[in-house]
Design a protein around this motif. Structure first.
Motif, mmCIF file in Angstrom:
data_model
loop_
_atom_site.group_PDB
_atom_site.id
_atom_site.type_symbol
_atom_site.label_atom_id
_atom_site.label_comp_id
_atom_site.label_asym_id
_atom_site.label_seq_id
_atom_site.Cartn_x
_atom_site.Cartn_y
_atom_site.Cartn_z
ATOM 1 N N ASN A 108 -14.799 74.251 46.162
ATOM 2 C CA ASN A 108 -15.407 73.566 45.113
ATOM 3 C C ASN A 108 -15.792 72.224 45.519
ATOM 4 O OD1 ASN A 108 -15.865 75.544 43.139
ATOM 5 N ND2 ASN A 108 -13.778 75.174 42.296
ATOM 6 N N GLU A 109 -14.950 71.315 46.266
ATOM 7 C CA GLU A 109 -15.135 70.186 46.619
ATOM 8 C C GLU A 109 -15.528 69.880 48.105
ATOM 9 O OE1 GLU A 109 -12.006 67.619 45.029
ATOM 10 O OE2 GLU A 109 -12.618 68.616 42.833
ATOM 11 N N VAL A 110 -15.256 70.764 49.016
ATOM 12 C CA VAL A 110 -15.332 70.677 50.396
ATOM 13 C C VAL A 110 -15.850 71.958 50.941
ATOM 14 C CG1 VAL A 110 -13.697 68.595 50.773
ATOM 15 C CG2 VAL A 110 -12.892 70.970 51.079
ATOM 16 N N ARG A 111 -16.238 71.749 52.383
ATOM 17 C CA ARG A 111 -16.575 72.874 53.006
ATOM 18 C C ARG A 111 -15.684 72.975 54.239
ATOM 19 N NH1 ARG A 111 -22.650 70.835 52.475
ATOM 20 N NH2 ARG A 111 -23.027 72.199 50.513
ATOM 21 N N VAL A 112 -15.431 74.042 54.508
ATOM 22 C CA VAL A 112 -14.514 74.198 55.753
ATOM 23 C C VAL A 112 -15.156 75.204 57.036
ATOM 24 C CG1 VAL A 112 -12.283 73.442 54.775
ATOM 25 C CG2 VAL A 112 -12.913 75.875 54.842
ATOM 26 N N ILE A 113 -14.664 74.892 58.332
ATOM 27 C CA ILE A 113 -14.836 75.817 58.946
ATOM 28 C C ILE A 113 -13.389 76.502 59.568
ATOM 29 C CG2 ILE A 113 -14.904 74.332 60.801
ATOM 30 C CD1 ILE A 113 -17.014 76.250 62.447
ATOM 31 N N VAL A 114 -13.318 77.997 59.644
ATOM 32 C CA VAL A 114 -12.217 78.727 59.894
ATOM 33 C C VAL A 114 -12.326 79.068 61.494
ATOM 34 C CG1 VAL A 114 -10.686 80.813 59.459
ATOM 35 C CG2 VAL A 114 -11.985 79.689 57.686
ATOM 36 N N ALA A 115 -11.326 78.688 61.963
ATOM 37 C CA ALA A 115 -11.540 78.744 63.348
ATOM 38 C C ALA A 115 -10.030 78.907 64.350
ATOM 39 C CB ALA A 115 -12.154 77.394 64.083
ATOM 40 N N TRP A 116 -10.258 79.501 65.545
ATOM 41 C CA TRP A 116 -9.051 79.584 66.431
ATOM 42 C C TRP A 116 -9.281 78.078 67.261
ATOM 43 C CZ3 TRP A 116 -4.667 82.116 67.164
ATOM 44 C CH2 TRP A 116 -3.778 81.709 68.287
ATOM 45 N N CYS A 117 -8.024 77.280 67.178
ATOM 46 C CA CYS A 117 -8.232 76.053 68.022
ATOM 47 C C CYS A 117 -7.227 76.271 69.149
ATOM 48 C CB CYS A 117 -7.356 74.849 66.774
ATOM 49 S SG CYS A 117 -7.193 73.399 67.846
ATOM 50 N N GLU A 118 -7.981 75.951 70.409
ATOM 51 C CA GLU A 118 -7.469 76.149 71.729
ATOM 52 C C GLU A 118 -6.167 75.028 71.764
ATOM 53 O OE1 GLU A 118 -9.903 76.311 75.055
ATOM 54 O OE2 GLU A 118 -10.752 78.348 74.332
ATOM 55 N N LEU A 119 -6.424 73.963 71.281
ATOM 56 C CA LEU A 119 -5.417 72.874 71.406
ATOM 57 C C LEU A 119 -4.317 73.317 70.822
ATOM 58 C CD1 LEU A 119 -4.712 69.971 72.351
ATOM 59 C CD2 LEU A 119 -5.456 69.189 69.900
ATOM 60 N N ARG A 120 -4.150 73.683 69.538
ATOM 61 C CA ARG A 120 -2.898 74.272 68.680
ATOM 62 C C ARG A 120 -2.362 75.533 69.078
ATOM 63 N NH1 ARG A 120 -1.615 69.324 67.986
ATOM 64 N NH2 ARG A 120 -2.587 68.172 66.297
ATOM 65 N N GLY A 121 -3.365 76.434 69.709
ATOM 66 C CA GLY A 121 -3.057 77.735 69.919
ATOM 67 C C GLY A 121 -2.772 78.623 68.727
ATOM 68 N N ALA A 122 -3.395 78.099 67.603
ATOM 69 C CA ALA A 122 -3.462 78.630 66.237
ATOM 70 C C ALA A 122 -4.799 78.781 65.483
ATOM 71 C CB ALA A 122 -2.520 77.986 65.671
ATOM 72 N N TYR A 123 -4.879 79.480 64.272
ATOM 73 C CA TYR A 123 -5.726 79.352 63.498
ATOM 74 C C TYR A 123 -5.755 77.783 62.737
ATOM 75 C CZ TYR A 123 -6.252 84.106 63.925
ATOM 76 O OH TYR A 123 -6.606 85.750 64.432
ATOM 77 N N ARG A 124 -6.765 77.317 62.389
ATOM 78 C CA ARG A 124 -6.666 76.171 61.901
ATOM 79 C C ARG A 124 -8.245 76.268 60.743
ATOM 80 N NH1 ARG A 124 -2.298 75.402 62.962
ATOM 81 N NH2 ARG A 124 -1.256 73.620 64.169
ATOM 82 N N THR A 125 -8.207 75.285 59.811
ATOM 83 C CA THR A 125 -9.265 74.792 59.089
ATOM 84 C C THR A 125 -9.591 73.408 59.268
ATOM 85 O OG1 THR A 125 -8.299 74.627 57.140
ATOM 86 C CG2 THR A 125 -8.966 76.951 57.248
ATOM 87 N N PHE A 126 -11.013 73.164 59.325
ATOM 88 C CA PHE A 126 -11.396 72.176 59.528
ATOM 89 C C PHE A 126 -12.554 71.448 58.563
ATOM 90 C CE2 PHE A 126 -10.287 73.691 63.677
ATOM 91 C CZ PHE A 126 -9.460 72.691 64.225
ATOM 92 N N ARG A 127 -12.229 70.388 57.689
ATOM 93 C CA ARG A 127 -13.265 70.021 56.970
ATOM 94 C C ARG A 127 -14.563 69.771 57.575
ATOM 95 N NH1 ARG A 127 -11.209 66.103 52.388
ATOM 96 N NH2 ARG A 127 -13.345 65.733 52.265
ATOM 97 N N THR A 128 -15.673 70.350 57.066
ATOM 98 C CA THR A 128 -16.971 70.066 57.955
ATOM 99 C C THR A 128 -17.490 68.429 57.932
ATOM 100 O OG1 THR A 128 -18.320 70.796 55.990
ATOM 101 C CG2 THR A 128 -17.932 72.537 57.733
ATOM 102 N N ASP A 129 -17.080 67.956 56.949
ATOM 103 C CA ASP A 129 -17.500 66.599 56.696
ATOM 104 C C ASP A 129 -16.715 65.462 57.587
ATOM 105 O OD1 ASP A 129 -15.398 67.350 54.629
ATOM 106 O OD2 ASP A 129 -15.349 65.105 54.421
ATOM 107 N N ARG A 130 -15.654 66.133 58.393
ATOM 108 C CA ARG A 130 -14.800 65.189 59.109
ATOM 109 C C ARG A 130 -15.345 65.645 60.784
ATOM 110 N NH1 ARG A 130 -9.471 65.381 55.632
ATOM 111 N NH2 ARG A 130 -10.273 64.187 54.187
ATOM 112 N N VAL A 131 -16.258 66.430 60.958
ATOM 113 C CA VAL A 131 -16.583 66.787 62.333
ATOM 114 C C VAL A 131 -17.659 65.794 62.599
ATOM 115 C CG1 VAL A 131 -17.668 68.455 63.962
ATOM 116 C CG2 VAL A 131 -16.065 69.172 62.019
#
Length: 169
Positions: A108-131
């Protein structure tokens, strides 16, 4: 196209939701799809299209501005391409990540990208407005996107905080 009133309203609700919450590309696609569907509906379904009994909710919330167009993420997802991003978390701590983008989430208030993060070696979500920036790495990530997404969904089923937890990066 033979749709009953409930099927028509489900499609209209979904397309209107996309029109309200999608970016310009998805909003235009929703309008085009709705016009195409309207052209082939029978008169009873046309009435359900013009006067639905369900609505997607108020559109007045707005999203934070994205520096990277969402189409960049969609293309990387479709191409199963690794993506290098410059990211800042909620406390404005900057980091660089190499991610395997799996899906875009429209909350409702943000958009996110669901991804596998190589740095963390785990699934992560990232707010698109912070990319701050995103660059294709020129290589595909291994396996099938559908398998990675299934793994993320399974993990989210076990996670009490729900499917999207931006800023837990």
């Amino acid at each position: 196209l033979m749709l009953n009133a409930d099927e028509t309203e489900a499609i209209v609700l979904g397309l209107r939701y996309v029109d309200q919450r999608g970016d310009d590309v998805l909003s235009q696609a929703a309008a085009n799809a709705l016009a195409k569907i309207a052209d082939v509906l029978d008169p009873a379904a046309q009435e359900a299209l013009r006067n639905p009994t369900v609505l997607p909710g108020p559109p007045g919330f707005g999203y934070p501005e994205n520096r990277v167009p969402l189409n960049v993420f969609r293309e990387a997802i479709r191409g199963q391409a690794k993506l290098h991003i410059d990211y800042a978390d909620a406390s404005q701590t900057a980091s660089q990540r190499l991610i395997w983008p799996l899906a875009l989430g429209f909350l409702n208030e943000v958009r996110v990208i669901v991804a596998w993060c190589e740095l963390r070696g785990a699934y992560r979500t990232f707010r698109t407005d912070r990319v701050a920036a995103a660059r294709l790495q020129g290589e595909r990530y291994p396996g099938r996107r559908s398998d990675w997404l299934r793994g993320w969904r399974k993990l989210m089923e076990q996670n009490e905080s729900g499917p999207f937890t931006p800023d837990k990066n």
